[in-house]
Scaffold this motif. Structure first.
Motif: not given
Length: 477
Positions: A56-57, A209, A211, A213, A216, A219, A222-223
């Motif tokens: 994610y990051v 990252p 993958y 996004m 940001q 993302a 989510l992390a």
């Protein structure tokens, strides 16, 4: 008090009874429990956590997400259930009778043991299988790393080895952890050196990252959520291990040293490795980083470290099972160990379904654990002011202050359910897709706060007014 039973000798005695442990019966001080926690925290699952965050990051955001997420969640886990377990020497789910009722706590135990702890143990076994398969590929060019069947076989071998170690009881668990912890620390620091020997900080910091996004900020949240859930996932295991510590302070600070510090460092190293090598799978990092000989040796030891974590996870689950009934307590420890490992074996038969869905797995764990943690923190520290009645923890429902309504505290269960619904409203657990509001507050922490608030309010308005739960006159056992 008489000493707990001795089905497998004195080393296993502590795990074979749900009676409170005397200080003399507890085997871990601050140093030893810290070593055990470091061994658990720095196993491959911490590297897997870092690899998942790297999806994610980038590196700098990942460091912040790991420190924030693990910092919040491990603090909460260290408070509940570790502090009450260490203070009274009670098994975790025995202590939860004061929250969910004498009967209700047993239902909670069954759900947590079968669905959460067995799944974690299986995940560790599957990681062991991946590590061994990569070692075999490097030594004999076998191609086993891409074979689900081979990984499942190796995972089942790990389960069998874990059972052999479990028969020795908690003392053997601690000895194995003391061996693994310092070597895993050295491996983690060695990985860090090797990463920067081949890649500069500017290259890692500038790496995208795995993958990326477009949003940001989302993302990053989510992390953070991934790390909050990862820290909360320690709740069902560490609570049972904590009863073996000699003081509440040893239990609390061991989690700070072991779970937060070691997990954070290992996960950050995992992020760096994932970004430098372009893969979120920890078992494929070692050979490119260390070369064939060193990489194989490190992978082999990581497989061993996962085995030690399996043993600790399984021990905690089995020690919970003994609290179900007198009939269960009369079953020999080796048999109980085998019974616990049955669902682990089943899960290991589907290695890729588990290994490739780590984020979703954590999400399902957090749906249950986050609200439970919130309810227990509020119940023990706010409503009961850190006081329990040991006598009432062991009395039948009709005699115990913790009998509530037929042995069930429906207010606590309602609070957990509303907390779980809060989580689902913010983050879809199946697709791992966020809903409106997630980008500001995440999912696990709101679920925990809602559950704790509902439990406090319901206890004040319903439970206390009905004279249930022993809240008016909490007696110290």
């Amino acid at each position: 008090m008489t000493a707990p039973g001795t089905h497998a000798g004195t080393d296993a005695a502590a795990g074979e009874s749900d009676l409170p442990l005397l200080r003399a019966e507890r085997i871990w001080n601050l140093r030893r429990f810290s070593g055990m926690n470091v061994s658990l925290a720095i196993a491959t699952w911490a590297f897997l956590q870092g690899g998942a965050v790297a999806l994610y990051v980038g590196a700098e955001a990942a460091i912040a997400a790991i420190v924030i997420g693990y910092g919040i969640s491990t603090l909460l886990v260290a408070l509940a259930p570790c502090v009450p377990g260490a203070k009274y020497g009670v098994e975790m789910y025995t202590g939860l009778r004061s929250v969910f009722g004498v009967v209700g706590a047993k239902a909670v135990m069954l759900v947590m043991t079968v669905l959460v702890m067995a799944a974690w143990t299986a995940l560790l076994g599957i990681m062991f299988g991946h590590a061994v398969a990569n070692v075999m590929d490097e030594i004999a060019d076998t191609g086993l790393a891409t074979s689900s069947f081979a990984i499942a076989v190796f995972a089942l071998i790990a389960v069998a080895a874990a059972w052999v170690l479990l028969v020795g009881g908690p003392e053997r668990v601690g000895k194995v952890g003391n061996i693994a912890a310092p070597v895993m620390i050295a491996i983690t620091l060695g990985m860090l050196v090797l990463i920067f020997a081949r890649t500069s900080w500017s290259e890692i910091a500038g790496a995208a990252p795995l993958y990326p996004m477009e949003d940001q900020h989302l993302a990053f949240m989510l992390a953070v959520e991934l790390n909050v859930a990862g820290g909360l996932a320690w709740y069902p295991m560490i609570g049972n291990l904590a009863r073996l510590t000699d003081t509440p302070r040893a239990s609390f600070w061991s989690n700070a040293f072991g779970l937060f510090a070691a997990s954070s460092v290992a996960a950050i190293v995992g992020v760096f490795a994932a970004l430098a090598l372009g893969s979120d799978d920890p078992t494929v990092w070692m050979i490119p980083l260390g070369g064939a000989v060193m990489g194989v040796a490190v992978l082999a030891f990581i497989a061993f470290a996962n085995l030690t974590s399996m043993v600790a996870e399984a021990y905690s689950g089995i020690s919970a099972i003994v609290g179900v009934s007198q009939k269960v307590r009369r079953v020999a420890w080796p048999v109980l160990s085998a019974v616990f490992l049955v669902p682990v074996v089943v899960i290991c038969l589907f290695p890729e379904s588990v290994y490739n869905n780590y984020g979703r797995f954590l999400s399902w764990v957090a749906i249950v654990v986050a609200p439970m943690c919130g309810v227990q923190v509020v119940d023990y520290f706010v409503l009961r002011r850190a006081r329990l009645s040991l006598r009432d923890l062991y009395l039948p429902p009709q005699q115990s202050a913790y009998g509530f309504w037929g042995g069930w505290n429906w207010v606590a269960f309602a609070a957990v359910a509303l907390g779980a619904l809060t989580y689902v409203a913010l983050l879809h657990p199946v697709h791992y897709e966020p809903n409106g509001g997630f980008e500001y507050v995440g999912a696990s922490i709101p679920a925990l706060v809602v559950a704790g608030a509902v439990h406090w309010l319901g206890t004040q308005l319903v439970v206390r007014r009905c004279g249930r739960g022993g809240y008016r006159d909490e007696r110290v056992g």
